[in-house]
Structure formats: structure tokens, C-alpha cells
Write a protein that holds these residues in place. Sequence first.
Motif, short mmCIF file in Angstrom:
data_model
loop_
_atom_site.label_atom_id
_atom_site.label_comp_id
_atom_site.label_asym_id
_atom_site.label_seq_id
_atom_site.Cartn_x
_atom_site.Cartn_y
_atom_site.Cartn_z
N ILE A 250 0.87 -1.19 0.00
CA ILE A 250 0.00 0.00 0.00
C ILE A 250 0.91 1.24 0.00
O ILE A 250 2.12 1.13 0.23
N LEU A 251 0.32 2.41 -0.24
CA LEU A 251 1.13 3.63 -0.16
C LEU A 251 0.33 4.75 0.48
O LEU A 251 -0.89 4.71 0.56
N TRP A 252 1.05 5.75 0.95
CA TRP A 252 0.46 7.03 1.37
C TRP A 252 1.57 8.06 1.22
O TRP A 252 2.75 7.69 1.04
N SER A 253 1.21 9.33 1.23
CA SER A 253 2.25 10.35 1.10
C SER A 253 2.14 11.35 2.25
O SER A 253 1.05 11.64 2.75
N ILE A 254 3.32 11.85 2.65
CA ILE A 254 3.37 12.78 3.78
C ILE A 254 3.99 14.10 3.32
O ILE A 254 5.03 14.11 2.63
N LYS B 174 9.52 0.90 0.86
CA LYS B 174 10.29 1.85 0.06
C LYS B 174 9.78 3.25 0.33
O LYS B 174 8.59 3.44 0.61
N THR B 175 10.66 4.25 0.25
CA THR B 175 10.22 5.65 0.29
C THR B 175 10.65 6.30 -1.01
O THR B 175 11.71 5.99 -1.56
N VAL B 176 9.81 7.19 -1.52
CA VAL B 176 10.06 7.85 -2.80
C VAL B 176 9.87 9.35 -2.63
O VAL B 176 8.80 9.81 -2.22
N GLU B 177 10.91 10.12 -2.91
CA GLU B 177 10.81 11.59 -2.87
C GLU B 177 9.87 12.03 -3.99
O GLU B 177 10.03 11.58 -5.14
#
Length: 151
Positions: free
Chosen positions: A38-42, A110-113
Motif C-alpha cells: 500500500i502507499l500514502w504520502s506525507i 520503500k520511500t520515494v521523494e
Amino acid sequence: MGNYPTGVTVVTTVDENNQPIGLTVNSFASVSIDPLLILWSIDKRVGTYELFAKTEKFAVNVLAGDQSDVCSLFATKGTDRFSNCEWKLSENKLPIISGAAGVLECKTFKTVEAGDHMILIGEVIDIQSANSDPLLYHRRKFGKIPGQFYL
Ligand SMILES: Cc1cc2nc3c(=O)[nH]c(=O)nc-3n(C[C@H](O)[C@H](O)[C@H](O)COP(=O)(O)O)c2cc1C
């Protein structure tokens, strides 16, 4: 994006002193079935951004239809969020909001800028479902699933 209806979640984790942190999030989305991602953005301006950007685990609490107050609590600056709601630590030592419609406990995959946000992709390690209806959000207003939705 306000025209796009979503559910509402509170994403939580713990800081280096094992104190709970969390914020209201509606950027939550499904990514992959195998593995289950899953994903979310901060927003990088969020006070706890640095902690979430390096956390190894987090919990996505999907709010239930009667939890609009929890949504507002976890979006309001300067409040002691966890003193004003019921919660407990899970076996994975993640803060779980009582009464949530569902919880997805994740390890950070994973983190993605991405511009002024960071996307966090999580691999789901635990799921709880209360089978209650979720809270809906559209044009800054809350809603519930209407009865005829399922017909
Ligand atoms: C319905 C709703 C959805 C939100 N979704 C997000 C989101 O996906 N990502 C995000 O960074 N902030 C989102 N926010 C705003 C954060 O909750 C808010 O900026 C944050 O709690 C502020 O935390 P701070 O006081 O620690 O800076 C949302 C707010 C609301 C009301």
C-alpha cells in the motif's frame, strides 16, 4: 483533488522513545497484491515528517463512519492527539486507534521523494477488520456509506 472522494485513515508509528505519533491521511492507496503493498504520502511540512521518513514500520488505521472527530483530532496542530482518543499498542508495537473500521500494519518497503511530499510504500504484515462502514471524505465534508450503496 478535493473533488475525488476518499476514505480517511490515521497513520501511526512510534518515535525513538516509543511515544506514539500519527496524522490524518487520505492519500492512502492500494499498490500490489503479491507482495501486499500500500502507499500514502506525507507533506514534508508535517511536524513528524522526519520520524515517518525514517520509520521502519507504521499502521494505517482506516476510520469508521462515526470517527470524524478522530479525523479532525489527528489533523489539528498543537493538540495532544493520543491523550484525546482511545488507542493501544499492537503486538508489533504500533499504535492502534480503538473503533477503527480496519487496520493495516506495515513494514516500510520503500520511500520515494515526490516534490514537497514523500511517498511511503508499506508491505502489509498484519490486518485487522471490524467489518464496520468506513468514514468518507469529499470536498472537506464527511459522509457515511448510504444504505442503498450496496444494491
Ligand atoms: C481529510 C484529511 C486528509 C489528510 N491527508 C493528508 C495526507 O495524505 N498527507 C499529509 O501529509 N497530510 C494530510 N493531511 C493533513 C495532516 O493530517 C496535517 O497536516 C498533520 O496532522 C499536521 O501535523 P503536525 O501538526 O504534526 O504538523 C490531511 C488532513 C485531513 C483533514
